[in-house]
Design a protein around this motif. Structure first.
Motif, PDB file in Angstrom:
ATOM      1  N   LEU A 164       0.827  -1.213   0.000  1.00 10.38           N
ATOM      2  CA  LEU A 164       0.000   0.000   0.000  1.00 10.38           C
ATOM      3  C   LEU A 164       0.862   1.264   0.000  1.00 10.38           C
ATOM      4  CD1 LEU A 164      -3.041   0.541   0.094  1.00 10.38           C
ATOM      5  CD2 LEU A 164      -2.887   0.666   2.586  1.00 10.38           C
ATOM      6  N   TYR A 165       1.941   1.230   0.777  1.00 11.91           N
ATOM      7  CA  TYR A 165       2.829   2.401   0.861  1.00 11.91           C
ATOM      8  C   TYR A 165       3.460   2.657  -0.514  1.00 11.91           C
ATOM      9  CZ  TYR A 165       5.927   5.628   3.458  1.00 11.91           C
ATOM     10  OH  TYR A 165       6.582   6.726   3.961  1.00 11.91           O
ATOM     11  N   ALA A 166       3.892   1.591  -1.180  1.00 13.33           N
ATOM     12  CA  ALA A 166       4.506   1.741  -2.513  1.00 13.33           C
ATOM     13  C   ALA A 166       3.481   2.306  -3.505  1.00 13.33           C
ATOM     14  CB  ALA A 166       5.033   0.393  -2.993  1.00 13.33           C
ATOM     15  N   LEU A 167       2.238   1.860  -3.392  1.00 11.52           N
ATOM     16  CA  LEU A 167       1.184   2.359  -4.281  1.00 11.52           C
ATOM     17  C   LEU A 167       0.869   3.832  -3.997  1.00 11.52           C
ATOM     18  CD1 LEU A 167      -1.050   1.388  -6.404  1.00 11.52           C
ATOM     19  CD2 LEU A 167      -2.573   1.296  -4.425  1.00 11.52           C
ATOM     20  N   ARG A 168       0.788   4.175  -2.701  1.00  8.24           N
ATOM     21  CA  ARG A 168       0.513   5.574  -2.318  1.00  8.24           C
ATOM     22  C   ARG A 168       1.603   6.498  -2.842  1.00  8.24           C
ATOM     23  NH1 ARG A 168       0.647   4.942   3.696  1.00  8.24           N
ATOM     24  NH2 ARG A 168       0.616   7.213   3.681  1.00  8.24           N
ATOM     25  N   ASP A 169       2.828   5.991  -2.817  1.00  8.17           N
ATOM     26  CA  ASP A 169       3.976   6.782  -3.245  1.00  8.17           C
ATOM     27  C   ASP A 169       3.845   7.255  -4.691  1.00  8.17           C
ATOM     28  OD1 ASP A 169       6.390   7.889  -2.486  1.00  8.17           O
ATOM     29  OD2 ASP A 169       7.575   6.213  -3.243  1.00  8.17           O
ATOM     30  N   PRO A 178      -4.919   9.532   8.119  1.00  5.68           N
ATOM     31  CA  PRO A 178      -5.354   8.178   8.520  1.00  5.68           C
ATOM     32  C   PRO A 178      -4.468   7.085   7.917  1.00  5.68           C
ATOM     33  CG  PRO A 178      -7.163   9.384   7.457  1.00  5.68           C
ATOM     34  CD  PRO A 178      -5.976  10.279   7.427  1.00  5.68           C
ATOM     35  N   LEU A 179      -4.007   7.286   6.691  1.00  2.00           N
ATOM     36  CA  LEU A 179      -3.170   6.254   6.054  1.00  2.00           C
ATOM     37  C   LEU A 179      -1.765   6.229   6.672  1.00  2.00           C
ATOM     38  CD1 LEU A 179      -4.281   6.562   2.311  1.00  2.00           C
ATOM     39  CD2 LEU A 179      -4.962   4.825   3.986  1.00  2.00           C
ATOM     40  N   ILE A 180      -1.209   7.389   6.966  1.00  2.00           N
ATOM     41  CA  ILE A 180       0.120   7.425   7.602  1.00  2.00           C
ATOM     42  C   ILE A 180       0.036   6.790   8.989  1.00  2.00           C
ATOM     43  CG2 ILE A 180       1.973   8.886   8.503  1.00  2.00           C
ATOM     44  CD1 ILE A 180       1.049  11.071   6.488  1.00  2.00           C
ATOM     45  N   ALA A 181      -0.972   7.221   9.764  1.00  2.00           N
ATOM     46  CA  ALA A 181      -1.085   6.757  11.152  1.00  2.00           C
ATOM     47  C   ALA A 181      -1.258   5.236  11.202  1.00  2.00           C
ATOM     48  CB  ALA A 181      -2.250   7.456  11.847  1.00  2.00           C
ATOM     49  N   SER A 182      -2.114   4.677  10.349  1.00  2.00           N
ATOM     50  CA  SER A 182      -2.317   3.228  10.408  1.00  2.00           C
ATOM     51  C   SER A 182      -1.097   2.484   9.879  1.00  2.00           C
ATOM     52  CB  SER A 182      -3.607   2.801   9.708  1.00  2.00           C
ATOM     53  OG  SER A 182      -3.738   3.454   8.491  1.00  2.00           O
ATOM     54  N   SER A 183      -0.390   3.078   8.921  1.00  2.00           N
ATOM     55  CA  SER A 183       0.823   2.460   8.392  1.00  2.00           C
ATOM     56  C   SER A 183       1.880   2.322   9.496  1.00  2.00           C
ATOM     57  CB  SER A 183       1.353   3.331   7.237  1.00  2.00           C
ATOM     58  OG  SER A 183       2.671   2.999   6.891  1.00  2.00           O
ATOM     59  N   ILE A 184       2.146   3.409  10.190  1.00  2.00           N
ATOM     60  CA  ILE A 184       3.171   3.383  11.243  1.00  2.00           C
ATOM     61  C   ILE A 184       2.751   2.450  12.379  1.00  2.00           C
ATOM     62  CG2 ILE A 184       4.296   4.780  13.041  1.00  2.00           C
ATOM     63  CD1 ILE A 184       4.241   7.148  11.040  1.00  2.00           C
ATOM     64  N   MET A 185       1.489   2.594  12.833  1.00  2.00           N
ATOM     65  CA  MET A 185       1.050   1.801  13.984  1.00  2.00           C
ATOM     66  C   MET A 185       1.010   0.303  13.666  1.00  2.00           C
ATOM     67  SD  MET A 185       0.839   3.832  16.507  1.00  2.00           S
ATOM     68  CE  MET A 185      -0.091   2.934  17.747  1.00  2.00           C
ATOM     69  N   SER A 186       0.661  -0.048  12.426  1.00  2.00           N
ATOM     70  CA  SER A 186       0.595  -1.483  12.097  1.00  2.00           C
ATOM     71  C   SER A 186       1.975  -2.119  12.249  1.00  2.00           C
ATOM     72  CB  SER A 186       0.049  -1.689  10.676  1.00  2.00           C
ATOM     73  OG  SER A 186       0.978  -1.261   9.693  1.00  2.00           O
ATOM     74  N   LYS A 187       3.028  -1.399  11.868  1.00  2.00           N
ATOM     75  CA  LYS A 187       4.375  -1.967  11.965  1.00  2.00           C
ATOM     76  C   LYS A 187       4.809  -2.143  13.422  1.00  2.00           C
ATOM     77  CE  LYS A 187       5.436   1.023   8.706  1.00  2.00           C
ATOM     78  NZ  LYS A 187       5.719   1.696   7.455  1.00  2.00           N
ATOM     79  N   LYS A 188       4.479  -1.193  14.262  1.00  2.00           N
ATOM     80  CA  LYS A 188       4.837  -1.288  15.690  1.00  2.00           C
ATOM     81  C   LYS A 188       4.105  -2.458  16.345  1.00  2.00           C
ATOM     82  CE  LYS A 188       7.701   1.045  15.572  1.00  2.00           C
ATOM     83  NZ  LYS A 188       9.062   0.928  16.088  1.00  2.00           N
ATOM     84  N   ALA A 206      11.372  17.369   9.438  1.00  2.00           N
ATOM     85  CA  ALA A 206      10.397  16.332   9.789  1.00  2.00           C
ATOM     86  C   ALA A 206       9.490  16.019   8.612  1.00  2.00           C
ATOM     87  CB  ALA A 206       9.555  16.790  10.975  1.00  2.00           C
ATOM     88  N   PHE A 207       8.837  14.881   8.705  1.00  2.00           N
ATOM     89  CA  PHE A 207       7.838  14.461   7.745  1.00  2.00           C
ATOM     90  C   PHE A 207       6.666  15.458   7.772  1.00  2.00           C
ATOM     91  CE2 PHE A 207       4.546  11.188   6.635  1.00  2.00           C
ATOM     92  CZ  PHE A 207       5.051  10.904   5.386  1.00  2.00           C
ATOM     93  N   MET A 208       6.300  15.891   8.982  1.00  2.00           N
ATOM     94  CA  MET A 208       5.243  16.890   9.159  1.00  2.00           C
ATOM     95  C   MET A 208       5.912  18.223   9.462  1.00  2.00           C
ATOM     96  SD  MET A 208       2.209  15.607   8.928  1.00  2.00           S
ATOM     97  CE  MET A 208       1.991  14.011   8.185  1.00  2.00           C
TER      98      MET A 208
HETATM   99  N1  URA Z   1       5.999   6.358   7.298  1.00  2.00           N
HETATM  100  C1  URA Z   1       5.338   5.188   7.255  1.00  2.00           C
HETATM  101  O1  URA Z   1       5.803   4.193   7.781  1.00  2.00           O
HETATM  102  N2  URA Z   1       4.155   5.150   6.623  1.00  2.00           N
HETATM  103  C2  URA Z   1       3.617   6.224   6.033  1.00  2.00           C
HETATM  104  O2  URA Z   1       2.544   6.113   5.487  1.00  2.00           O
HETATM  105  C3  URA Z   1       4.321   7.438   6.083  1.00  2.00           C
HETATM  106  C4  URA Z   1       5.512   7.465   6.725  1.00  2.00           C
END
Ligand code: URA
Ligand code: CA
Length: 434
Positions: A164-169, A178-188, A206-208
């Protein structure tokens, strides 16, 4: 269920159910739902957002798309720290041994990745012999014994997020909270964290880039964590200028050692104490934040934090004597000073551009194939708010090449000296715990 109906539902601003989100993520992971439909969906999410329930569902669907690390054989509450990324951010190297010295289990899975300087593993590999190629069993035994171990990325974690991250890119849909937050949290969560302390950076490096965006991302991640049963809190911290003085792998290891001794840069030390206090509190190793901070300061002072670092290094093949003799770390061939061209006050040091200059020197990877030079980097001799006299060294440059004109010019372009007194930036903006 048909994907087209779910795209339409999100396009019209309606809430997707747990089952619907599960269907999408499963289908996307196994290839039965094509990229073009998921592209349409992520664009709809970009415009319509996601409810709190949808964000938690998406996170858990991505966690369940692959392997999950089982840390249940480790005693205690596993608190993981995550930084959204900055320049010269040495906090992980400091925080691991620091909180481990108080009995907080640190079971860290770490990567190399791209960036201005290397990832945590690259930095640790500046220490002769240190390696992260250990088995899962050894990893768990080491955490139980020493309270800290680091393992390289293993297993197939969150494959849905990778895809999904590669596709969003490539579909202009990375910038969706919502997509960034769920992406980061899913990995943790897939990596086994019981509780999570987030360091959300804000500013140029920073990213933000703005405080409002950083706050929104922090809140989104904290809510996801708490909604899926992982106690989560976030600190919003400055990344307008680089953190600490060191930018570069071996240089940051040296800076981490200094900080573990209580002799580190003020900003890095303060951020480590702030993040560390929350980690200690979440792990139930102190009753209050004040008590947690006092305990952390105590182990910096009495040598226990440094000892924890030595034991950790030695257990994974590293030479622990570098801690007492940092000249054993990789050393650069050439040392240059960046002399100030005028008197005044440092009013800006653009973090990301200074990070890019470090990458030009070889401290970080531009592509996955690039080799890192562990010895090179910068020591900042001035930070925003400091007074400067013409000829003072702004930055000491550690290089293995004599050809550093481009690096010097980039540094000059991104360090502003003004006639008016400038204030040091706020280090910690907010703590978000709700
Ligand atoms: N870092 C991530 O791991 N996911 C994102 O979507 C953005 C930054
Ligand atoms: Ca630093």
């Amino acid at each position: 269920m048909r994907m087209v109906d779910l795209i339409e539902k999100k396009r019209d601003g309606l809430e997707l159910s747990t089952e619907e989100i599960g269907f999408i993520i499963k289908g996307y992971t196994d290839g039965t739902i094509p990229d073009y439909q998921v592209s349409a969906l992520t664009m709809a999410i970009y415009f319509k957002g996601m409810t709190e329930k949808e964000r938690a569902d998406l996170t858990m669907a991505m966690v369940e798309s692959g392997e999950q690390i089982d840390l249940s054989a480790i005693e205690g509450i596993k608190v993981d720290k995550h930084s959204t990324g900055g320049v010269g951010d040495t906090t992980t190297l400091v925080l691991g041994p620091l909180v481990a010295a108080l009995g907080v289990p640190v079971a860290k899975m770490s990567g190399r990745g791209l960036g201005h300087t290397g990832g945590t593993i690259d930095k640790l590999e500046a220490i002769e012999g240190f390696h992260v190629e250990i088995s899962k069993e050894e990893f768990i035994d080491l955490v139980n014994k020493n309270k800290i171990a680091v393992i390289g990325q293993t297993g197939n974690l969150t494959p849905a997020d990778k895809k999904l991250y590669a596709l969003r890119d490539v579909t202009a849909t990375v910038d969706s909270i919502p997509l960034i937050a769920s992406s980061i949290m899913s990995k943790k969560i897939a990596a086994g964290a019981d509780a999570i302390v987030l360091d959300v950076k804000t500013g140029a490096g920073a990213f933000m880039k703005t405080i409002d965006d950083s706050r929104e991302l922090a809140k989104a991640m904290v809510r996801i964590g708490n909604n899926v049963g992982r106690k989560t809190m976030a600190i919003i911290s400055d990344m307008s200028q680089p953190l600490g003085f060191a930018i570069g792998n071996a240089l940051e290891v040296k800076e981490a050692i200094d900080t573990l001794k209580g002799e580190g840069p003020e900003d890095l030390t303060e951020l480590c104490l702030a993040l560390g206090s929350h980690m200690v509190l979440l792990a139930n190793k102190a009753a209050t934040l004040e008590e947690a901070r006092a305990k952390l300061q105590e182990v910096m002072k009495n040598g226990a934090a440094l000892e924890s670092f030595k034991v950790f290094l030695e257990s994974q093949g590293g030479d622990p004597t570098v801690v007492d003799d940092p000249t054993k770390l990789p050393q650069a061939k050439f040392i240059y000073e960046l002399a100030a061209k005028e008197d005044g006050y440092v009013s800006d040091m653009v973090a990301d551009e200074i990070g890019t200059a470090a990458m030009l020197l070889g401290a970080g990877r531009a592509t996955k194939e690039s080799e890192i030079d562990l010895a090179v980097g910068f020591m900042l001799n001035k930070k925003i708010g400091d007074t400067v006299q013409k000829g003072d060294s702004l930055v000491t440059i550690y290089s293995n090449s004599e050809n550093i004109e481009e690096v010097k010019n980039k540094l000059y372009d991104n360090i502003t000296i003004s006639a008016e007194k400038a204030a040091a930036p706020t280090l910690i903006y907010e703590e978000i715990t709700e």
